[in-house]
Design an enzyme around this catalytic site. Structure first.
Site, PDB file in Angstrom:
ATOM      1  N   TYR A  62       6.024 -47.461  -9.960  1.00 39.93           N
ATOM      2  CA  TYR A  62       6.171 -47.670  -8.510  1.00 39.93           C
ATOM      3  C   TYR A  62       6.790 -49.014  -8.124  1.00 39.93           C
ATOM      4  O   TYR A  62       7.613 -49.065  -7.204  1.00 39.93           O
ATOM      5  CB  TYR A  62       4.835 -47.412  -7.797  1.00 39.93           C
ATOM      6  N   GLU A  66      -2.008 -38.559  -7.797  1.00 38.32           N
ATOM      7  CA  GLU A  66      -1.473 -38.307  -9.142  1.00 38.32           C
ATOM      8  C   GLU A  66      -2.522 -38.616 -10.212  1.00 38.32           C
ATOM      9  O   GLU A  66      -2.628 -37.912 -11.213  1.00 38.32           O
ATOM     10  CB  GLU A  66      -0.185 -39.121  -9.353  1.00 38.32           C
TER      11      GLU A  66
HETATM   12  C1  HEM Z   1       6.584 -43.837  -2.270  1.00 38.87           C
HETATM   13  C2  HEM Z   1       7.244 -43.526  -3.359  1.00 38.87           C
HETATM   14  C3  HEM Z   1       7.890 -42.179  -3.663  1.00 38.87           C
HETATM   15  C4  HEM Z   1       8.205 -41.122  -2.842  1.00 38.87           C
HETATM   16  C5  HEM Z   1       7.968 -40.975  -1.352  1.00 38.87           C
HETATM   17  C6  HEM Z   1       8.808 -40.093  -3.689  1.00 38.87           C
HETATM   18  C7  HEM Z   1       9.285 -38.859  -3.251  1.00 38.87           C
HETATM   19  C8  HEM Z   1       9.743 -37.830  -4.064  1.00 38.87           C
HETATM   20  C9  HEM Z   1      10.145 -36.517  -3.625  1.00 38.87           C
HETATM   21  C10 HEM Z   1      10.153 -36.032  -2.179  1.00 38.87           C
HETATM   22  C11 HEM Z   1      10.511 -35.792  -4.707  1.00 38.87           C
HETATM   23  C12 HEM Z   1      10.989 -34.330  -4.743  1.00 38.87           C
HETATM   24  C13 HEM Z   1       9.771 -33.416  -4.897  1.00 38.87           C
HETATM   25  C14 HEM Z   1      10.141 -31.953  -5.037  1.00 38.87           C
HETATM   26  O1  HEM Z   1      11.130 -31.619  -5.716  1.00 38.87           O
HETATM   27  O2  HEM Z   1       9.418 -31.128  -4.462  1.00 38.87           O
HETATM   28  C15 HEM Z   1      10.333 -36.654  -5.854  1.00 38.87           C
HETATM   29  C16 HEM Z   1      10.613 -36.273  -7.144  1.00 38.87           C
HETATM   30  C17 HEM Z   1      10.688 -37.161  -8.188  1.00 38.87           C
HETATM   31  N1  HEM Z   1      10.375 -38.505  -8.148  1.00 38.87           N
HETATM   32 FE1  HEM Z   1       9.505 -39.480  -6.616  1.00 38.87          FE
HETATM   33  N2  HEM Z   1       8.837 -40.525  -4.982  1.00 38.87           N
HETATM   34  C18 HEM Z   1       8.306 -41.806  -5.007  1.00 38.87           C
HETATM   35  C19 HEM Z   1       8.175 -42.605  -6.128  1.00 38.87           C
HETATM   36  C20 HEM Z   1       8.712 -42.334  -7.359  1.00 38.87           C
HETATM   37  C21 HEM Z   1       8.683 -43.221  -8.500  1.00 38.87           C
HETATM   38  C22 HEM Z   1       8.014 -44.592  -8.524  1.00 38.87           C
HETATM   39  C23 HEM Z   1       9.351 -42.606  -9.520  1.00 38.87           C
HETATM   40  C24 HEM Z   1       9.594 -43.145 -10.900  1.00 38.87           C
HETATM   41  C25 HEM Z   1      10.692 -43.832 -11.191  1.00 38.87           C
HETATM   42  C26 HEM Z   1       9.765 -41.308  -9.028  1.00 38.87           C
HETATM   43  C27 HEM Z   1      10.432 -40.356  -9.766  1.00 38.87           C
HETATM   44  C28 HEM Z   1      10.622 -39.031  -9.392  1.00 38.87           C
HETATM   45  C29 HEM Z   1      11.080 -37.995 -10.288  1.00 38.87           C
HETATM   46  C30 HEM Z   1      11.423 -38.176 -11.775  1.00 38.87           C
HETATM   47  C31 HEM Z   1      11.132 -36.809  -9.533  1.00 38.87           C
HETATM   48  C32 HEM Z   1      11.509 -35.417 -10.034  1.00 38.87           C
HETATM   49  C33 HEM Z   1      12.993 -35.229 -10.184  1.00 38.87           C
HETATM   50  C34 HEM Z   1      13.227 -33.833 -10.700  1.00 38.87           C
HETATM   51  O3  HEM Z   1      13.163 -33.627 -11.923  1.00 38.87           O
HETATM   52  O4  HEM Z   1      13.406 -32.931  -9.863  1.00 38.87           O
HETATM   53  N3  HEM Z   1       9.349 -41.165  -7.717  1.00 38.87           N
HETATM   54  N4  HEM Z   1       9.863 -37.876  -5.434  1.00 38.87           N
END
Ligand code: HEM
Length: 140
Positions: free
Chosen positions: A92, A132
């Site tokens: 994060y 999580e």
């Molecule tokens: C407040 C912080 C964060 C928010 C609001 C956020 C939001 C989101 C959203 C909306 C999605 C798509 C979910 C879906 O497909 O239904 C997602 C996927 C993802 N996020 Fe986050 N995220 C945050 C932090 C992080 C962090 C810290 C990481 C790590 C570097 C990260 C890595 C990922 C990854 C790897 C995916 C999936 C990509 C895939 O394979 O489709 N996110 N996140």
């Protein structure tokens, strides 16, 4: 809970950020992957372009930080996806740094705006990390 002034600033600046969303997003990933290359691995199965929506999602959801009920479903989906892709609490701060630097580069906002976005990010991050942690624990 965030203080009312922070919420006001975030809400006022969310439309501008969204307007420039694509630029912010592109910049955020440049910073994230060059400063923290270990995060690339997490996105290895992300559909073309989908990972790029992360910054925009953060911007959209931050505008609703005072209405978490409305975000409940979205938060659950994000948390599930994060657990599937092995996102951990220690990631994060990387996204936080990359996002705030990108906002700063693209929009050059006054210090109080950057500060408000920092608080909003921390707030959302806390909610996600907590959920999580539960999901990881129940999968053990
Ligand atoms: C407040 C912080 C964060 C928010 C609001 C956020 C939001 C989101 C959203 C909306 C999605 C798509 C979910 C879906 O497909 O239904 C997602 C996927 C993802 N996020 Fe986050 N995220 C945050 C932090 C992080 C962090 C810290 C990481 C790590 C570097 C990260 C890595 C990922 C990854 C790897 C995916 C999936 C990509 C895939 O394979 O489709 N996110 N996140």
């Amino acid at each position: 809970m965030l203080d009312p002034k922070t919420i006001e600033i975030v809400k006022q600046t969310a439309p501008l950020l969204k307007e420039k969303g694509e630029e912010v997003t592109v910049r955020m990933y440049e910073i994230l992957f060059s400063k923290y290359p270990q995060t690339k691995e997490l996105f290895k199965n992300a559909p073309e372009d989908q990972y790029k929506r992360l910054a925009n999602a953060i911007i959209s959801y931050s505008a609703n930080v005072d209405n978490l009920d409305a975000l409940q479903n979205a938060i659950e989906k994000m948390a599930v996806k994060h657990v599937q892709t092995n996102v951990k609490p220690e990631h994060y701060p990387f996204v936080k740094d990359a996002l705030l630097s990108a906002i700063s580069d693209v929009l050059n906002p006054p210090e109080e705006v950057l500060k408000a976005w920092e608080e909003a990010y921390d707030f959302l991050a806390d909610v996600l990390i907590k959920r999580e942690r539960e999901l990881y624990a129940s999968a053990e």
